[in-house]
Design a protein around this motif. Structure first.
Motif, short mmCIF file in Angstrom:
data_model
loop_
_atom_site.label_atom_id
_atom_site.label_comp_id
_atom_site.label_asym_id
_atom_site.label_seq_id
_atom_site.Cartn_x
_atom_site.Cartn_y
_atom_site.Cartn_z
N HIS A 126 12.06 4.35 -1.65
CA HIS A 126 11.21 3.76 -0.71
C HIS A 126 11.36 2.40 -0.97
CE1 HIS A 126 8.63 7.62 0.51
NE2 HIS A 126 9.30 7.51 -0.27
N PHE A 157 -5.53 6.69 0.61
CA PHE A 157 -6.50 5.60 0.92
C PHE A 157 -6.93 4.92 2.62
CE2 PHE A 157 -5.43 4.15 -2.89
CZ PHE A 157 -3.75 5.18 -3.41
N LEU A 174 -0.94 14.22 3.50
CA LEU A 174 -0.07 14.04 2.16
C LEU A 174 -0.74 14.22 1.07
CD1 LEU A 174 2.17 11.18 3.72
CD2 LEU A 174 3.03 13.08 2.63
N ASN A 203 13.46 -0.51 1.70
CA ASN A 203 12.18 -1.95 2.43
C ASN A 203 12.92 -3.08 2.14
OD1 ASN A 203 10.05 -0.58 3.80
ND2 ASN A 203 10.00 0.66 2.55
N PHE A 215 0.60 4.30 -2.75
CA PHE A 215 0.79 5.39 -2.08
C PHE A 215 1.45 6.69 -2.47
CE2 PHE A 215 -1.52 9.13 0.21
CZ PHE A 215 -1.16 9.50 1.07
N PRO A 245 13.96 1.14 12.32
CA PRO A 245 13.64 1.93 13.06
C PRO A 245 12.27 0.79 14.00
CG PRO A 245 12.41 2.94 11.13
CD PRO A 245 13.35 2.00 11.02
N ARG A 246 11.25 0.51 13.93
CA ARG A 246 10.50 -0.06 14.60
C ARG A 246 10.52 -1.73 15.74
NH1 ARG A 246 6.93 -2.52 9.69
NH2 ARG A 246 9.19 -3.12 8.68
N ALA A 284 0.48 7.62 -6.20
CA ALA A 284 -0.58 8.30 -6.10
C ALA A 284 -0.05 9.87 -5.50
CB ALA A 284 -2.11 7.64 -4.71
N ARG A 285 1.42 10.25 -4.90
CA ARG A 285 1.50 11.09 -4.60
C ARG A 285 2.22 11.88 -5.56
NH1 ARG A 285 3.38 8.34 0.17
NH2 ARG A 285 5.23 10.00 0.00
N THR A 334 -1.11 0.81 6.71
CA THR A 334 -0.09 -0.12 6.41
C THR A 334 0.25 1.06 4.00
OG1 THR A 334 -2.09 -0.91 4.73
CG2 THR A 334 -0.40 -2.38 5.61
N THR A 335 -0.51 2.85 5.19
CA THR A 335 0.03 3.77 3.98
C THR A 335 1.49 4.50 3.84
OG1 THR A 335 -2.51 3.80 3.97
CG2 THR A 335 -1.36 5.38 2.29
N LEU A 336 1.41 4.04 4.76
CA LEU A 336 2.75 5.22 5.33
C LEU A 336 4.04 4.09 5.23
CD1 LEU A 336 1.30 7.43 7.70
CD2 LEU A 336 1.78 7.64 5.78
N ASN A 337 5.27 3.98 4.58
CA ASN A 337 6.48 3.64 5.11
C ASN A 337 6.52 3.57 5.59
OD1 ASN A 337 8.81 2.64 4.41
ND2 ASN A 337 9.17 3.51 1.91
N PRO A 338 7.16 2.95 6.88
CA PRO A 338 7.62 2.62 7.75
C PRO A 338 8.66 3.11 8.05
CG PRO A 338 7.15 0.15 7.00
CD PRO A 338 7.19 0.76 6.52
N MET A 358 -5.21 11.94 -3.45
CA MET A 358 -5.84 10.38 -2.52
C MET A 358 -5.24 9.93 -1.76
SD MET A 358 -6.25 7.50 -5.54
CE MET A 358 -7.86 6.20 -4.96
N ASP A 366 0.78 -1.32 -0.55
CA ASP A 366 -0.06 0.11 0.36
C ASP A 366 0.76 1.04 0.39
OD1 ASP A 366 -2.98 -0.80 2.20
OD2 ASP A 366 -2.61 -1.10 -0.31
N TYR A 367 1.92 1.53 0.71
CA TYR A 367 2.35 2.46 0.81
C TYR A 367 3.57 2.92 -0.58
CZ TYR A 367 7.09 -0.59 2.02
OH TYR A 367 7.20 -1.65 2.08
N ILE A 368 3.72 2.16 -1.30
CA ILE A 368 4.44 2.28 -2.77
C ILE A 368 2.95 2.65 -3.62
CG2 ILE A 368 5.40 1.43 -4.89
CD1 ILE A 368 7.43 1.48 -2.54
N VAL A 420 -2.19 10.81 6.34
CA VAL A 420 -2.36 10.49 4.99
C VAL A 420 -3.26 11.86 4.19
CG1 VAL A 420 -3.19 9.20 3.37
CG2 VAL A 420 -1.72 8.17 5.30
N GLN A 477 8.48 12.00 4.80
CA GLN A 477 7.57 11.51 3.89
C GLN A 477 6.90 13.15 3.27
OE1 GLN A 477 5.06 7.99 4.23
NE2 GLN A 477 6.81 7.32 5.57
N HIS A 513 4.73 4.61 12.79
CA HIS A 513 4.61 3.00 14.60
C HIS A 513 4.35 4.16 15.38
CE1 HIS A 513 9.09 3.12 14.88
NE2 HIS A 513 7.84 2.48 16.11
#
Lengths: 323, 301, 318
Positions: free
Chosen positions: A238, C95, C166, A242, A223, A317-318, A226-227, C100-104, C93, A219-221, C163, C111, C152
């Motif tokens: 990105h 979502f 963004l 990952n 998104f 980082p998590r 989409a940006r 899950t929409t943000l790159n962790p 857009m 999803d983040y890709i 989001v 971003q 996170h």
């Protein structure tokens, strides 16, 4: 963070103890050191004396403790085959294996990652298919066969590169020898490094590709697209970041594999490393070397696992948030 | 029923993939050649009486001194390389299949147990598997092989060697099966049909075997194909290193080792052809495995 | 001239069982600053419409017919690079799943700044300042400190606010919000919707709000389009569609919403289910479930036609 390292170390200790135990069991019970070390015509008195000297008349746990103590001091006993202290044998061979392993790993990473990224992004181009076929061959071609074919092509038919040995080596410090410093050393390194590295390279390539494909579906890709971010930013910023996180872990674990795998390459190229030593000791049932090798490998793997965990910790980082 | 199988998703994917079909064809040819070697091979390389040193080192077709009765040439003792390859393939394939089967049985058993029982059993079993997985399988096989061989008295060694090899390779491969099966079992275990069976009182082992097992077969098959490739390579490597099968039952790896000595004196065919046969075999197996993995992966449909 | 004009959009998916038409002649328009709600059951084609507009339809799906016009220019047939420039800059857009929409692995500040710097000529310092500003506007407390935090470290509701920031930070004229509140707690949903409403009203940004929640539509939209089986069943001003639906499907939808005021013995529902794309009925797609179906419905597929204040694809209004 130190708690993290600490807990990892604590987990490592039982592993080492278990391996140590197995090594010791090997050492003590498989084969008969007494009859091997004694000359053909020996007296009963000599036999009893040797048993006493080797400490074989002591209770089990005393022998075990003694064994561990000696190992910690680098004293692994005496090789049956070569009648030299195992410790010095290994020290002699270690640099050769390490240099080979490091070169092969660097090669594998430097070629495998870009190939993996390319085939992950451009799934259906001609070049992609070529890479995938190469990787498939890499996985299907046993290391020793590759070595033989390389020797055949480059040493026998073309005569460009040497087919055995390490070339001229230069001594560094107390016990390290390096082949990097001489041309013959470097030339001797090429074929074995390619042989050892190819398998790893194809593994890395496939791994990077698989991860890229997974990541590009997230999803983040979506998104990010989409940006309106550019493909370059998406793929090499990105997606790649990952992708590399799990890849690095596996690579780290693989490095241990390379070190161990080198035994086949060393046999083919008669490279005077630890692998060759191991093979020779397996064929001749040289238990002290085998058991020392076992302990060393366990140690190496524990260290590598720890290093990889640390690396993961640094990159993702998590993992740093301990709530 | 065959028509139904042909029509299924799996078969559809197979028909669409030229590489899978090519791989299957190659694998079939090799398997048939190996299986029927005693009848199909032009010569019997095991029969010492039929060998003659006069025949030694004949080159393959296309080079001077070649002879149609030895298509791929002969080795240092006059043995026909093509026949040796067929017999060798037989051994390589059998050892590969048996060790994969062994790893599968052990792995599935442990995986089911760990996934179903959970708790400490699971933790312990998986730790063992994990630890073993950090070592490359070839090393595990080598060490197991070395230790058992050293422990056996000299006289028994040759006879039992083939079983030792199968055992050693099998041991090196079981964790792969175990981990996958355990993962799938964990997923299935929480599903309603398993809960229902437990409520009715079906004994655990029954649940594991007849309910959970069929559902985890898919990934197992993929690992089995890849495992077979690894097993064949492992056996060849061990034989090449000299700790594999005894010279009386030469596998492809042993043949390669024999031929290695003659590389520098120019009789390259003794080692290269068995090598190519090995590569073809493993390539076919890997292609099939790859295709199987993609076909069974629901995410890529 | 409308901001967004979708004409007869057809989206097809080739599969091994044949070609499936997921969208079959969808037409609507969105004016500047207006909020158009798009409702319908799962699988009706709402998300697909949104995704097709920005050119992010996943293979093997593709636009097989129709046109999409932004400010009068066609965008459905643009090559990759011009389309990329439109995304984010002119159409944003949002979502569904903020988890899950943000790159962790990227900070939210990074971003934000990279999005803005892709579309607007900003220096690093300016971009960062603006990013902090946006975080403030979407209601993230202590924005200047949190800007370097990772996704996170935020709750689901906060992540959705990020989001939204963004999606809006490159100042698009239209935002497509695909189920923006579905994955959030009910208590947070209202906050997010209010935020979206306020921000878009301030910037005069048009919104295409895709959801299956009629309550959200009632609160937020000016007009609403009801989708069914890949086509629009009814489209019109929100008040009229809700109170005086012209299409039997819309009627059914409205009637099936439980009311807080009256108690009923049984909840009303529309019998049957939406047809699968490979088993579409002849004629009007709703007729098997429609209590008012008659002969013509079974044979002819109706287009949108005037039905008072709204337009409905129903032969009742022919």
């Amino acid at each position: 963070m130190f708690g993290f390292i600490g807990s990892r170390l604590l987990q490592a200790i039982p592993v080492l103890l278990v391996v140590g135990f197995i090594s010791f069991a090997l050492f003590a019970y498989v084969g008969d050191p007494v009859s091997i070390l004694l000359p053909q015509d020996h007296t009963e008195a000599q036999r009893l004396q040797l048993i006493k000297d080797l400490g074989l008349d002591q209770p089990f746990f005393v022998q075990y403790a003694h064994f561990l103590w000696m190992s910690l001091h680098g004293n692994f006993g005496i090789s049956y085959r070569l009648a030299q202290p195992v410790g010095s044998l290994i020290a002699e061979r270690l640099p050769a294996t390490l240099e080979l392993a490091v070169t092969a790993s660097v090669l594998a990473f430097a070629i495998g990652v870009p190939m993996g990224v390319y085939t992950g992004i451009h799934r259906n181009t001609v070049l992609s298919r070529v890479f995938m076929t190469v990787s498939l061959t890499g996985v299907s071609l046993p290391t020793f066969l590759l070595g033989i074919l390389l020797i055949l092509t480059f040493s026998v038919w073309l005569g460009w590169l040497p087919s055995f040995g390490r070339g001229t080596v230069v001594h560094l410090g107390r016990w390290w020898t390096t082949g990097f410093a001489t041309t013959s050393g470097l030339r001797s390194l090429i074929l074995p490094a390619i042989t050892l590295g190819l398998f790893q390279m194809t593994l890395i390539m496939r791994l990077v590709r698989a991860e890229m494909l997974e990541v590009l579906r997230t999803d983040y890709i979506k998104f990010a697209r989409a940006r309106g971010l550019t493909n370059r930013v998406i793929h090499f910023g990105h997606a790649l970041k990952n992708t590399l996180v799990p890849v690095i872990t596996i690579m780290g674990l693989q490095f241990g594999g390379i070190v161990a795998f080198s035994l086949v390459t060393e046999t083919v190229f008669q490279w005077p490393g630890m692998g060759l030593l191991l093979v020779q000791s397996v064929t001749s049932a040289d238990i002290p070397v085998l058991s020392a090798y076992l302990m060393l490998i366990a140690l190496v793997f524990v260290i590598i696992n720890l290093a990889v965990d640390l690396l993961y910790y640094a990159v993702d980082p998590r993992l740093r948030v301990r709530r | 029923m065959l028509a139904h199988a042909w029509d299924s998703d799996l078969a559809y994917s197979f028909r669409r993939s030229p590489s899978a079909m090519l791989a299957a064809f190659i694998a079939l040819v090799l398997a048939v050649g190996a299986l029927f070697a005693p009848w199909l091979a032009p010569h019997n390389p095991m029969d010492v009486a039929s060998l003659s040193l006069l025949d030694s080192f004949k080159p393959p077709i296309g080079m001077d001194g070649a002879d149609w009765s030895n298509l791929l040439g002969t080795d240092n003792q006059g043995r026909d390389v093509l026949s040796a390859i067929m017999y060798g393939m037989r051994i390589s394939l059998s050892v590969g299949l048996l060790s994969t089967l062994f790893a599968m049985v052990v792995g599935i058993g442990v995986g089911l147990l760990a996934g179903y029982a959970g708790g400490t059993t699971d933790a312990v079993l998986m730790r063992v598997a994990d630890i073993q997985l950090t070592f490359p399988s070839i090393l595990t096989a080598l060490l197991v092989d070395g230790v058992i061989t050293a422990a056996l008295p000299q006289t028994l060694r040759d006879a039992v060697q083939i079983y030792v090899i199968i055992f050693a390779i099998g041991i090196s491969l079981w964790p792969n099966f175990a981990r996958t099966v355990r993962g799938s079992t964990l997923v299935e275990r929480n599903k309603d049909y398993v809960m229902a069976a437990r409520v009715i009182g079906v004994p655990s082992w029954r649940i594991m075997l007849s309910h959970v097992l069929p559902n985890v077969i898919g990934p197992v098959l993929v690992i089995a194909t890849l495992g077979l490739g690894l097993a064949v390579i492992a056996e060849a490597t061990l034989s090449f290193l000299g700790v594999g099968l005894p010279p009386t039952q030469p596998s492809l790896g042993t043949l390669i080792r024999f031929g290695d000595d003659y590389l520098f004196s120019g009789q390259w065919w003794v080692t290269v052809f068995p090598g190519l046969a090995l590569v073809l075999l493993v390539l076919a197996i890997n292609l099939l495995g790859d295709w199987l993995r993609d076909a069974l992966n629901p995410k890529l449909r | 001239m409308a901001l967004l004009d979708v004409r007869d959009l057809v989206v097809e998916f080739p599969t091994r069982r044949g070609v499936l038409r997921a969208l079959d002649g969808v037409s609507f328009s969105i004016e500047k600053g207006e909020v158009l709600g798009v409702v319908g059951e799962s699988g009706a084609g709402k998300s697909l419409t949104g995704v097709s507009i920005v050119g992010l339809l996943e293979r093997p799906g593709h636009i097989a017919g129709g046109q999409i016009l932004l400010d009068g220019t066609r965008i459905d047939n643009l090559p990759a690079e011009p389309m990329r420039r439109i995304r984010g800059k002119r159409i944003g857009m949002i979502f569904q799943d903020p988890l899950t929409t943000l790159n962790p692995l990227y900070t939210i500040g990074r971003q934000l700044t990279e999005t803005m710097q892709t579309h607007l000529p900003l220096s690093d310092a300016d971009a960062r300042k603006r990013a902090i500003g946006w975080l403030d506007r979407v209601g993230i407390p202590a924005a200047a400190q949190r800007i370097d935090a990772y996704p996170h470290e935020f709750s689901g509701g906060q992540r959705q606010r990020v989001v939204i920031a963004l999606a809006l930070c490159a100042e698009p004229a239209l935002v497509i919000a695909d189920e923006p509140t579905t994955a959030l707690d009910v208590s947070i949903q209202a906050q997010i919707i209010t935020l979206l409403k306020d921000l878009t009203r301030d910037e005069h940004t048009a919104v295409m709000l895709i959801t299956h929640d009629m309550g959200v539509i009632a609160e937020t939209a000016n007009r609403v389009a009801v989708m069914y089986a890949g086509r629009i069943a009814e489209i019109g001003p929100v008040e009229t569609v809700i109170r005086h639906p012209a299409h039997p499907y819309t009627e059914g939808l409205m009637a099936s919403i439980p009311s807080l005021e009256h108690r009923v013995a049984r909840l009303r529902q529309i019998d049957g289910a939406m047809p699968r794309l490979d088993a579409l009925p002849q004629g009007c797609r709703f007729h098997p479930r429609c209590p008012k179906a008659f002969d013509r419905c079974r044979t002819d597929l109706p287009d949108l036609m005037d039905a008072g204040a709204t337009r409905a694809a129903c032969w009742l209004h022919a």
